[in-house]
Design a protein around this motif. Structure first.
Motif, PDB file in Angstrom:
ATOM      1  N   ARG A 693       0.822  -1.212   0.000  1.00 55.46           N
ATOM      2  CA  ARG A 693       0.000   0.000   0.000  1.00 55.46           C
ATOM      3  C   ARG A 693       0.853   1.258   0.000  1.00 55.46           C
ATOM      4  N   ALA A 694       2.019   1.185   0.626  1.00 54.67           N
ATOM      5  CA  ALA A 694       2.913   2.348   0.651  1.00 54.67           C
ATOM      6  C   ALA A 694       3.450   2.651  -0.738  1.00 54.67           C
ATOM      7  N   GLY A 695       3.811   1.610  -1.484  1.00 55.41           N
ATOM      8  CA  GLY A 695       4.301   1.811  -2.840  1.00 55.41           C
ATOM      9  C   GLY A 695       3.260   2.451  -3.721  1.00 55.41           C
ATOM     10  N   ARG A 696       2.025   1.995  -3.603  1.00 58.10           N
ATOM     11  CA  ARG A 696       0.951   2.540  -4.426  1.00 58.10           C
ATOM     12  C   ARG A 696       0.668   4.000  -4.063  1.00 58.10           C
ATOM     13  N   ALA A 697       0.750   4.329  -2.767  1.00 55.91           N
ATOM     14  CA  ALA A 697       0.405   5.677  -2.314  1.00 55.91           C
ATOM     15  C   ALA A 697       1.523   6.679  -2.547  1.00 55.91           C
ATOM     16  N   LEU A 698       2.778   6.263  -2.368  1.00 54.72           N
ATOM     17  CA  LEU A 698       3.890   7.208  -2.385  1.00 54.72           C
ATOM     18  C   LEU A 698       4.680   7.222  -3.689  1.00 54.72           C
ATOM     19  N   GLU A 699       4.715   6.101  -4.375  1.00 53.82           N
ATOM     20  CA  GLU A 699       5.381   5.994  -5.674  1.00 53.82           C
ATOM     21  C   GLU A 699       6.812   6.532  -5.634  1.00 53.82           C
ATOM     22  N   ARG A 700       7.568   6.115  -4.642  1.00 57.65           N
ATOM     23  CA  ARG A 700       8.983   6.466  -4.605  1.00 57.65           C
ATOM     24  C   ARG A 700       9.767   5.214  -4.237  1.00 57.65           C
ATOM     25  N   PHE A 718       3.976  -0.776  11.762  1.00 54.62           N
ATOM     26  CA  PHE A 718       4.662  -0.592  10.494  1.00 54.62           C
ATOM     27  C   PHE A 718       5.867   0.292  10.754  1.00 54.62           C
ATOM     28  N   SER A 719       7.028  -0.175  10.323  1.00 47.90           N
ATOM     29  CA  SER A 719       8.270   0.586  10.453  1.00 47.90           C
ATOM     30  C   SER A 719       8.957   0.623   9.101  1.00 47.90           C
ATOM     31  N   GLY A 720       9.596   1.745   8.813  1.00 43.52           N
ATOM     32  CA  GLY A 720      10.302   1.823   7.540  1.00 43.52           C
ATOM     33  C   GLY A 720      10.916   3.182   7.324  1.00 43.52           C
ATOM     34  N   PHE A 721      11.496   3.361   6.158  1.00 48.01           N
ATOM     35  CA  PHE A 721      12.197   4.588   5.806  1.00 48.01           C
ATOM     36  C   PHE A 721      11.724   5.073   4.447  1.00 48.01           C
ATOM     37  N   ALA A 722      11.776   6.376   4.264  1.00 50.12           N
ATOM     38  CA  ALA A 722      11.538   7.002   2.968  1.00 50.12           C
ATOM     39  C   ALA A 722      12.418   8.241   2.925  1.00 50.12           C
ATOM     40  N   GLY A 723      13.265   8.321   1.913  1.00 53.94           N
ATOM     41  CA  GLY A 723      14.203   9.427   1.883  1.00 53.94           C
ATOM     42  C   GLY A 723      15.100   9.374   3.101  1.00 53.94           C
ATOM     43  N   SER A 729       5.069   3.261  13.319  1.00 51.59           N
ATOM     44  CA  SER A 729       3.680   3.438  13.725  1.00 51.59           C
ATOM     45  C   SER A 729       3.217   2.195  14.471  1.00 51.59           C
ATOM     46  N   TRP A 730       2.567   2.411  15.637  1.00 54.24           N
ATOM     47  CA  TRP A 730       2.049   1.280  16.437  1.00 54.24           C
ATOM     48  C   TRP A 730       0.607   1.554  16.831  1.00 54.24           C
ATOM     49  N   VAL A 731      -0.203   0.504  16.826  1.00 50.67           N
ATOM     50  CA  VAL A 731      -1.586   0.584  17.293  1.00 50.67           C
ATOM     51  C   VAL A 731      -1.873  -0.632  18.160  1.00 50.67           C
ATOM     52  N   GLY A 732      -2.538  -0.411  19.271  1.00 46.68           N
ATOM     53  CA  GLY A 732      -2.910  -1.515  20.161  1.00 46.68           C
ATOM     54  C   GLY A 732      -3.668  -0.973  21.357  1.00 46.68           C
ATOM     55  N   PHE A 733      -4.199  -1.869  22.169  1.00 50.43           N
ATOM     56  CA  PHE A 733      -4.890  -1.471  23.391  1.00 50.43           C
ATOM     57  C   PHE A 733      -3.910  -1.405  24.555  1.00 50.43           C
ATOM     58  N   ASP A 734      -4.122  -0.443  25.443  1.00 48.79           N
ATOM     59  CA  ASP A 734      -3.300  -0.393  26.656  1.00 48.79           C
ATOM     60  C   ASP A 734      -3.518  -1.639  27.505  1.00 48.79           C
ATOM     61  N   ASP A 735      -4.727  -2.189  27.440  1.00 50.12           N
ATOM     62  CA  ASP A 735      -5.045  -3.431  28.132  1.00 50.12           C
ATOM     63  C   ASP A 735      -4.525  -4.604  27.293  1.00 50.12           C
ATOM     64  N   ALA A 764      -1.837  -0.219  11.257  1.00 50.78           N
ATOM     65  CA  ALA A 764      -0.756   0.708  11.612  1.00 50.78           C
ATOM     66  C   ALA A 764      -0.172   1.435  10.401  1.00 50.78           C
ATOM     67  N   GLN A 765      -0.086   0.739   9.260  1.00 61.34           N
ATOM     68  CA  GLN A 765       0.557   1.334   8.087  1.00 61.34           C
ATOM     69  C   GLN A 765      -0.144   2.596   7.564  1.00 61.34           C
ATOM     70  N   PRO A 766      -1.478   2.710   7.619  1.00 62.84           N
ATOM     71  CA  PRO A 766      -2.104   3.934   7.094  1.00 62.84           C
ATOM     72  C   PRO A 766      -1.557   5.224   7.713  1.00 62.84           C
ATOM     73  N   ALA A 767      -1.249   5.196   9.006  1.00 63.31           N
ATOM     74  CA  ALA A 767      -0.679   6.394   9.639  1.00 63.31           C
ATOM     75  C   ALA A 767       0.704   6.687   9.069  1.00 63.31           C
ATOM     76  N   TRP A 768       1.498   5.643   8.853  1.00 65.89           N
ATOM     77  CA  TRP A 768       2.840   5.807   8.288  1.00 65.89           C
ATOM     78  C   TRP A 768       2.756   6.399   6.882  1.00 65.89           C
ATOM     79  N   ILE A 769       1.834   5.885   6.091  1.00 63.99           N
ATOM     80  CA  ILE A 769       1.683   6.366   4.714  1.00 63.99           C
ATOM     81  C   ILE A 769       1.248   7.826   4.707  1.00 63.99           C
ATOM     82  N   GLU A 770       0.236   8.161   5.512  1.00 62.79           N
ATOM     83  CA  GLU A 770      -0.254   9.548   5.534  1.00 62.79           C
ATOM     84  C   GLU A 770       0.850  10.505   5.995  1.00 62.79           C
ATOM     85  N   PHE A 771       1.619  10.079   6.986  1.00 63.20           N
ATOM     86  CA  PHE A 771       2.725  10.906   7.451  1.00 63.20           C
ATOM     87  C   PHE A 771       3.721  11.171   6.327  1.00 63.20           C
TER      88      PHE A 771
END
Length: 851
Positions: A693-700, A718-723, A729-735, A764-771
């Motif tokens: 999804r990152a490749g499709r959204a960012l095309e770099r 989702f963890s990664g690098f661009a430039g 990015s992490w998502v989960g419950f505190d519980d 988690a990846q959608p937040a990384w992509i939007e960022f």
């Protein structure tokens, strides 16, 4: 007659001498209690700590008193004149006390019996504010006079005036006119109108009773008195007086000028200052802390994290109103009562409270906190998502009308999207986001949760969560250091491992197996069993040793094969730092968030000294042995300046390599495959990486990354690098007992909605992509040089062996020069012509046979 005159003169002299004697006696009586007035030049005004981004945006302010120290040049002359006119019109003529003022005040007291006319000079007020209490006693007044006279001897009039204007209490926790201008008007003093200046000048007499916010009528009357005194002293003209007097009271409360929301970052800075300087100094000495956060990245991280949390929450259903104020058939509350109730509920994140006052077929009308009584509409597009929440994995039936969702009298949460209101709710799930520069470890953004006001727990730094498949690149890195290549085949097949009577059967997700598979493809498709086989082959010692090189602490690494599936607990910041080592070519950087600290006068008292990634410099130092200074030719220095962020550099500024350049390059290639996949779609052999999804959204193509989902979907990553940016990015419950669940199709929404289980790529990846989309313009593409020890050869996609074919079944692959494959896919009988005769020719089976 002459005799009476003589007696009168003698009596006057005697009385004068007695008065002088009394003053001398009183002075010696109180002398031991008088402070050393000379210390006023050393007294520091209580100025709050301020925390800024690297580009000067204010993140927060800490301290009981709000104060903005100003110099004489900062203050308009008219504002100074306003204070002189009302407080001490003879300030520049007297010597600390004003005998004329005292006589005038005494005359008023004698004639009226009321002390309505004050006699304290500005100098006396400075004496009282800095050295004495406000107790109304004769002895305190005497001390005030003596101190005032001494002050006039050691300070200039302008210095006394500056102390007064910066110290005076002006209400609303504002001390000094700089803070008051900000608190009441949200302005710098240079931007104040005459009416506003006069209002501030009127406050010292009684900051509470004359407060323009609490008592606007009293404030207006006092302001007009100040204006009249300014007219009387010829500081303003009649026209200025009339215009200012007719001006309405416009003061409202303005909090600290927070221009960038980064509360979790500000809290780290606050704790660091207390650690360095203690609470008393940190809160009162006016320190300015400049963090490594920048506005573009932080705003992008804020927006991406909040949007991602709301998207997760919406697809799992609506949990209902936050409060019920009244129910039918009870009479609706008045607008005034509704506004009063809303004002008692603080905003949270990007949410504001609202009360439903009308429910129509597919729309509702609400009063929001920000509308202060005005009706606002939420149409069906802002409501239709809200099917009932049942559990994290079950949702109710889609609503058909607004009354299926809300009722009149309910207090709800709303958020604004594209200038339209939408029904929302406080997310039950948590999140964290952090980004940093892999070249020096500067943290460029950090979000520790949905709302700092609701939870001070910083999940970006404090949460230790299982990382799932985010661990795999580091395990593959260990394999690459142990003889594996990107083309090595590993068996992607189910595993049955017995420990006594207990079986361990790790599975792929989804449960699809490919048989023998190249290492590159295995990472790209996140094959669990391949990761397990690598750990089994390498051994736990070799794997954990490699993970330690990336900065992961051994005590957080399980000493069993579940480490292959990400059972290790690591914080988002720690994980991002590990990915930075891959992105920067193998160098260990230390993340840092405070760039510098300045005192109240702008002097730098702390400066970060981060390790800088510079492979060229590191090579030069390696050649120079133990030399700690940069001994190089001018050509080398010039080249270093073009490569490194700092030049010249010293040995202690160079980040050390913890993995080889070859390993970092090849691991980086693996992460790029997780984005871009492989195969040939044209020939039906194409496949997606889990981060497609990152490749499709960012095309770099200068990016790579890895998804991660833990057992039971309790954590999504989702963890990664661009430039030149690395982010996690992490998502989960505190519980820890709650999993992220799954969602079913919502017939009210469009067909592109996410359904099914929650996992790294979806959650988690959608937040990384939007960022990354938001920061792309400030994050230019990066070209990574291929290490000289890396070779490229054509191989067969299926076997990983050398091949003579050049079609879609082949690809060029990277290898260490000493690990290039030597075998070909197969021996194919071909013919070569010698003279007029074709003779059989067997293709070489190794590179050596070609030369």
């Amino acid at each position: 007659m002459m005799q009476w005159i003589k007696r009168l003169v003698l009596f006057s002299i005697f009385t004068g001498l007695m008065g002088i004697g009394a003053i001398v006696a009183i002075y010696y009586h109180v002398k031991s209690d008088l402070p050393d007035v000379a210390t006023i030049t050393e007294i520091q005004l209580q100025v709050p700590m301020k925390v800024y981004s690297i580009d000067g945006e204010l993140l927060s302010q800490f301290g009981e008193k709000r104060r903005i120290p100003l110099t004489k040049e900062d203050i308009p002359e008219m504002l100074t004149n306003a204070f002189i006119a009302i407080e001490d019109s003879r300030f520049y003529q007297h010597f600390g006390i004003d005998p004329i003022g005292i006589i005038r005040a005494a005359t008023v007291w004698a004639s009226t019996g009321s002390a309505t006319q004050g006699a304290s000079t500005i100098t006396q007020q400075v004496a009282r504010n800095f050295f004495l209490t406000r107790d109304k006693t004769f002895i305190r007044k005497i001390k005030e006079v003596f101190i005032a006279v001494q002050l006039e001897q050691i300070l200039t009039k302008d210095e006394i005036m500056m102390l007064y204007l910066n110290k005076i209490a002006l209400g609303q926790r504002a001390y000094g006119i700089g803070a008051a201008a900000q608190v009441y008007y949200g302005k710098n003093v240079s931007e104040l109108t005459l009416a506003e200046m006069a209002l501030l000048a009127g406050l010292p007499k009684a900051p509470s009773n004359l407060n323009p916010i609490a008592s606007p009528k009293n404030a207006e009357m006092r302001r007009n008195v100040v204006l009249y005194r300014m007219l009387s002293e010829n500081y303003i003209t009649q026209d200025q007086y009339e215009t200012a007097k007719a001006s309405p009271i416009t003061a409202t409360y303005h909090g600290a000028e927070i221009t960038l929301s980064a509360h979790y970052v500000a809290e780290i800075a606050r704790n660091k200052l207390i650690e360095l300087y203690g609470s008393e100094r940190s809160y009162n000495e006016g320190f300015n802390v400049y963090t490594t956060i920048n506005k573009i990245d932080q705003q992008a991280a804020n927006k991406a994290t909040l949007n991602n949390l709301h998207d997760y929450d919406k697809r799992h259903g609506y949990r209902g109103a936050s409060k019920v104020l009244w129910q039918a058939p009870a009479e609706n509350w008045s607008t005034k009562a509704i506004v009063s109730s809303l004002n008692q509920t603080p905003d949270s994140g990007d949410l504001q409270p609202a009360v439903v006052v009308e429910v129509n077929k597919q729309a509702i009308k609400v009063i929001t906190k920000n509308s202060q009584g005005a009706l606002q509409e939420i149409d069906w597009d802002g409501l239709k998502w809200a099917r009932p929440f049942i559990t994290n994995s079950r949702q109710g039936t889609e609503p058909k009308k607004a009354s299926d969702i809300v009722a009149v009298g309910q207090q709800i949460w709303v958020r604004e999207i594209a200038q339209k209101l939408e029904l929302s709710q406080y997310p039950a799930v948590s999140a964290a986001f952090v980004s940093l520069n892999p070249q020096d470890g500067a943290i460029t953004s950090m979000v520790g949760g949905f709302s700092f006001e609701q939870s001070k727990f910083n999940r970006a730094t404090q949460a230790q969560r299982q990382v799932g498949s985010n661990i795999k690149p580091f395990i593959y890195s260990a394999a690459l250091d142990s003889g594996y290549t990107l083309a090595t085949l590993v068996n992607d097949a189910p595993i049955n491992e017995w420990a006594g009577s207990t079986a361990w059967r790790p599975k792929n997700s989804p449960e699809v197996y490919a048989g023998p598979i190249r290492l590159r493809q295995a990472l790209g498709q996140s094959k669990n069993v391949v990761s397990v086989r690598l750990v089994q082959d390498l051994g736990l010692t070799k794997v954990t040793n490699q993970l330690e090189k990336y900065g992961f602490e051994r005590e957080n690494l399980p000493q069993n094969n579940t480490i292959a599936l990400g059972s290790a607990s690591i914080s988002p910041l720690n994980l991002a730092t590990g990915y930075a080592i891959i992105a920067n070519g193998g160098f260990k950087i230390e993340p840092y968030i405070i760039e510098r600290i300045e005192d109240a006068y702008g002097s730098v008292i702390y400066q970060a000294n981060p390790k800088i990634v510079c492979s060229y410099c590191a090579e030069l130092y390696a050649q120079q042995g133990d030399n700690q200074q940069f001994i190089a030719t001018q050509t080398e220095l010039d080249k270093s300046a073009n490569i490194c962020p700092i030049s010249p550099v010293s040995a202690d500024q160079i980040a050390s390599a913890v993995i080889s350049a070859e390993n970092a390059f090849l691991t980086r290639e693996l992460l790029k495959t997780a984005i871009w996949g492989g195969g040939s779609w044209q020939h039906n052999s194409g496949w997606n990486g889990t981060g497609w999804r990152a490749g499709r959204a960012l095309e770099r193509h200068d990016m790579g990354g890895k998804t991660g989902t833990t057992n039971g979907s309790k954590d999504a990553w989702f963890s990664g690098f661009a430039g030149n940016t690395v982010a996690t990015s992490w998502v989960g419950f505190d519980d820890f007992n709650l999993d992220l669940g799954r969602t079913s199709y919502n017939n009210n929404l469009d067909k592109d909605q996410a359904t099914g289980g929650e996992y790294g790529a979806r959650t988690a990846q959608p937040a990384w992509i939007e960022f990354m989309q938001e920061t792309a313009l400030s994050n230019p593409r990066v070209t990574v040089d291929t290490p000289s020890t890396i070779s490229t050869v054509r191989i067969d996609r299926k076997s990983g062996l050398l091949t003579y074919e050049t079609d879609h079944t082949t690809l060029f692959e990277y290898f260490r020069a000493d690990s290039v494959p030597t075998e070909y896919m197969n021996r194919t009988a071909v013919f070569k012509t010698e003279g007029n005769q074709d003779i059989p020719y067997n293709a070489p089976t190794s590179v050596d046979e070609l030369f």
